[in-house]
Design a protein around this motif. Structure first.
Motif, PDB file in Angstrom:
ATOM      1  N   ALA A  96      -2.687  10.880  -0.608  1.00  0.00           N
ATOM      2  CA  ALA A  96      -3.927  10.225  -1.039  1.00  0.00           C
ATOM      3  C   ALA A  96      -5.037  11.258  -1.222  1.00  0.00           C
ATOM      4  O   ALA A  96      -5.830  11.169  -2.156  1.00  0.00           O
ATOM      5  CB  ALA A  96      -4.349   9.173  -0.023  1.00  0.00           C
ATOM      6  N   TYR A 154      -4.726  13.066  -4.543  1.00  0.00           N
ATOM      7  CA  TYR A 154      -5.035  12.213  -5.699  1.00  0.00           C
ATOM      8  C   TYR A 154      -6.423  11.581  -5.626  1.00  0.00           C
ATOM      9  O   TYR A 154      -6.781  10.792  -6.477  1.00  0.00           O
ATOM     10  CB  TYR A 154      -3.984  11.111  -5.818  1.00  0.00           C
ATOM     11  N   GLU A 155      -7.220  11.937  -4.609  1.00  0.00           N
ATOM     12  CA  GLU A 155      -8.423  11.132  -4.367  1.00  0.00           C
ATOM     13  C   GLU A 155      -9.507  11.255  -5.434  1.00  0.00           C
ATOM     14  O   GLU A 155     -10.434  10.472  -5.455  1.00  0.00           O
ATOM     15  CB  GLU A 155      -9.007  11.407  -2.983  1.00  0.00           C
ATOM     16  N   LEU A 165      -3.516   0.942  -7.186  1.00  0.00           N
ATOM     17  CA  LEU A 165      -2.064   0.791  -7.171  1.00  0.00           C
ATOM     18  C   LEU A 165      -1.663  -0.663  -7.388  1.00  0.00           C
ATOM     19  O   LEU A 165      -2.324  -1.575  -6.911  1.00  0.00           O
ATOM     20  CB  LEU A 165      -1.494   1.290  -5.841  1.00  0.00           C
ATOM     21  N   THR A 213       0.841  -1.203   0.000  1.00  0.00           N
ATOM     22  CA  THR A 213       0.000   0.000   0.000  1.00  0.00           C
ATOM     23  C   THR A 213       0.873   1.248   0.000  1.00  0.00           C
ATOM     24  O   THR A 213       2.060   1.194   0.298  1.00  0.00           O
ATOM     25  CB  THR A 213      -0.890   0.069   1.260  1.00  0.00           C
ATOM     26  N   LEU A 214       0.244   2.365  -0.313  1.00  0.00           N
ATOM     27  CA  LEU A 214       0.944   3.652  -0.281  1.00  0.00           C
ATOM     28  C   LEU A 214       1.498   3.910   1.116  1.00  0.00           C
ATOM     29  O   LEU A 214       2.617   4.391   1.282  1.00  0.00           O
ATOM     30  CB  LEU A 214      -0.035   4.762  -0.671  1.00  0.00           C
ATOM     31  N   MET A 228      -6.486   4.921  -4.064  1.00  0.00           N
ATOM     32  CA  MET A 228      -5.206   4.430  -3.535  1.00  0.00           C
ATOM     33  C   MET A 228      -5.324   3.028  -2.942  1.00  0.00           C
ATOM     34  O   MET A 228      -4.333   2.342  -2.778  1.00  0.00           O
ATOM     35  CB  MET A 228      -4.684   5.388  -2.454  1.00  0.00           C
ATOM     36  N   PHE A 249       2.999  10.319  -9.664  1.00  0.00           N
ATOM     37  CA  PHE A 249       2.581   8.952  -9.403  1.00  0.00           C
ATOM     38  C   PHE A 249       2.548   8.222 -10.722  1.00  0.00           C
ATOM     39  O   PHE A 249       1.936   8.698 -11.666  1.00  0.00           O
ATOM     40  CB  PHE A 249       1.181   8.935  -8.780  1.00  0.00           C
ATOM     41  N   PHE A 265      -9.128   7.214   2.253  1.00  0.00           N
ATOM     42  CA  PHE A 265      -8.112   6.164   2.156  1.00  0.00           C
ATOM     43  C   PHE A 265      -7.617   5.732   3.535  1.00  0.00           C
ATOM     44  O   PHE A 265      -7.410   4.557   3.811  1.00  0.00           O
ATOM     45  CB  PHE A 265      -6.948   6.662   1.293  1.00  0.00           C
TER      46      PHE A 265
END
Ligand SMILES: [Zn+2]
Length: 445
Positions: free
Chosen positions: A202, A205-206, A215, A177-178, A211, A245, A285
């Motif tokens: 997150a 970028y949501e 990914l 995970t991130l 996320m 990203f 996230f």
């Protein structure tokens, strides 16, 4: 697995005008740091401290004539326990009787009745003396109160210790995970800051990336973030200035840009807002514990391709509407349990199932905003564990949310701002590439 670099004070444009002020500040921080380190090894040489009598005594007892010794200090660190009085804390530092009364009188910012537990006191005593000459109370991470013994009695001074800001770059590649990737990224950021950075990234970028689902292993990220460093190693994160990203082979940049009306926001490499009409996930996230894919239905006992997306999260986790819309259903719906349906523009409907309950606003016909809490995760209907079941319907047909909510981008910047934005973007990406270069190499398997 990765590395970080320090871009320094002069790097980001918005901060350059204060660079000179910060270098002064840096010098002061170094001074404080040195003082604290010396304190940690319990013996420090501090000729500047005002204390008339004992210095001569120590000097006279110095071992070697060649090196005149400075006064030798004992340093003692202590913490106010819960329910304890300031008098007790000071008593342990050998401040009693008349000294106690004078210290309390002098240390006006400390209210005996309202000192917080955890307050730390550093007392410094000449080796030849029994009563401390200096008391340092840490009122906050960046705020100290010093009470010194002088010829005229105890004198207190308050100081606000400075924070210095620089920018650091972090890079990593996804293994699970991130959050894990940032946690594993080699940096001197404390763990809490690494988690904070994962959530902040997150959030940016949501609207573009889920996320928790989009990914893949070896997807690569880089992020340039402001770091504020305070006394005693305290670290606070400032704004993320730029990020890239690489998801499934394509790079999505997010560049912080202050608009002509002074509102700051994030824009992609095409100058389009990172915000779009839909959020990519109905849970934040940071709240998601895991996701389910294709699996055996725990109750029906058959393998099936899931029509929606399941997000595992704790009971009561807020569920948010992924877009502006109108509630068209809120109630019990068979295997979905407590469910909500929201109609969005362009014939989109989103469905949220297994809810424990509904938000107050959530009634049929109610308008909801993007990101607004509409219900809470539960396990009503056909569910054996708390999770959110999420579906996207287009023209009444269930669609893969991943595809249906994929957004090309939000509102573009007006043409008048594009040149400025491109210049900023160029500078930030160059900085990111330079500082994260070693990290990127190290991140390669
Ligand atoms: Zn489900």
């Amino acid at each position: 697995m990765s590395d970080d670099g320090t871009a320094g004070d002069s790097a980001p444009a918005p901060k350059s005008n204060t660079a000179r002020a910060r270098s002064t500040v840096l010098a002061r921080v170094v001074t404080y740091g040195v003082v604290l380190i010396l304190g940690a090894i319990a013996v420090a040489f501090t000729p500047r401290l005002p204390d008339p009598k004992p210095a001569a005594e120590v000097l006279s007892s110095a071992p070697g004539p060649a090196t005149p010794a400075a006064p030798v200090w004992r340093e003692h660190h202590d913490t106010l326990a819960r329910g304890e009085t300031l008098t007790a804390l000071l008593g342990r530092a050998a401040i009693i009787g008349r000294d106690l009364a004078r210290v309390l009188q002098s240390a006006t910012p400390l209210d005996e009745r309202r000192v917080p537990a955890g307050l730390t006191l550093t007392s410094r005593t000449l080796k030849s003396d029994s009563v401390p000459s200096e008391l340092v109370f840490q009122l906050a991470v960046d705020h100290i109160l010093t009470v010194r013994r002088s010829d005229s009695g105890w004198v207190s001074t308050e100081e606000t210790l400075p924070w210095v800001t620089d920018t650091i770059a972090l890079a990593g590649s996804i293994t699970s995970t991130l959050y894990d990737a940032l946690d594993a990224a080699k940096s001197d950021l404390p763990a809490a800051n690494r988690a904070e950075l994962a959530w902040a990234l997150a959030d940016i970028y949501e609207y573009r990336v889920d996320m928790s689902r989009d990914l893949q292993p070896n997807d690569v990220f880089r992020v340039l973030v402001e770091r504020r460093r305070g006394p005693q190693g305290a670290v606070r994160l400032g704004s993320i200035l730029a990020a890239t990203f690489t998801v499934a082979g394509s790079e999505l940049q997010a560049i912080r840009h202050e608009r002509s009306d002074a509102r700051a926001g994030y824009f992609d490499q095409d100058g389009k807002s990172m915000r779009a009409a839909f959020l990519r996930a109905p849970l934040e996230f940071r709240r998601i514990s895991s996701v389910f894919g294709m699996r055996k239905h725990p109750i029906l006992g058959i393998w099936r391709q899931h029509a929606g997306t399941d997000y595992a999260a704790a009971q009561g986790t807020p569920v948010r509407s992924v877009g502006d819309g109108v509630v068209i259903f809120a109630g019990r719906k068979g295997g979905y349990g407590n469910a909500i349906e929201v109609r969005h523009p362009n014939g989109f409907v989103t469905r949220y199932g297994h809810l424990r309950g509904f938000a107050k606003v959530t009634r049929r016909g109610a308008r909801v905003d993007i990101g607004q809490t509409i219900g809470f995760v539960g396990m009503t209907g056909l569910a054996t564990a708390p999770h959110l079941h999420f579906e996207v319907l287009v023209g009444g047909v269930q669609r893969n949310p991943r595809v249906a909510l994929a957004m090309k981008g939000g509102e573009p910047l007006p043409p008048s701002e594009r040149d400025t934005f491109e210049r900023e973007r160029g500078a930030l990406i160059a900085l990111l590439q330079r500082d994260a270069a070693s990290a990127r190499l190290a991140a390669r398997p």
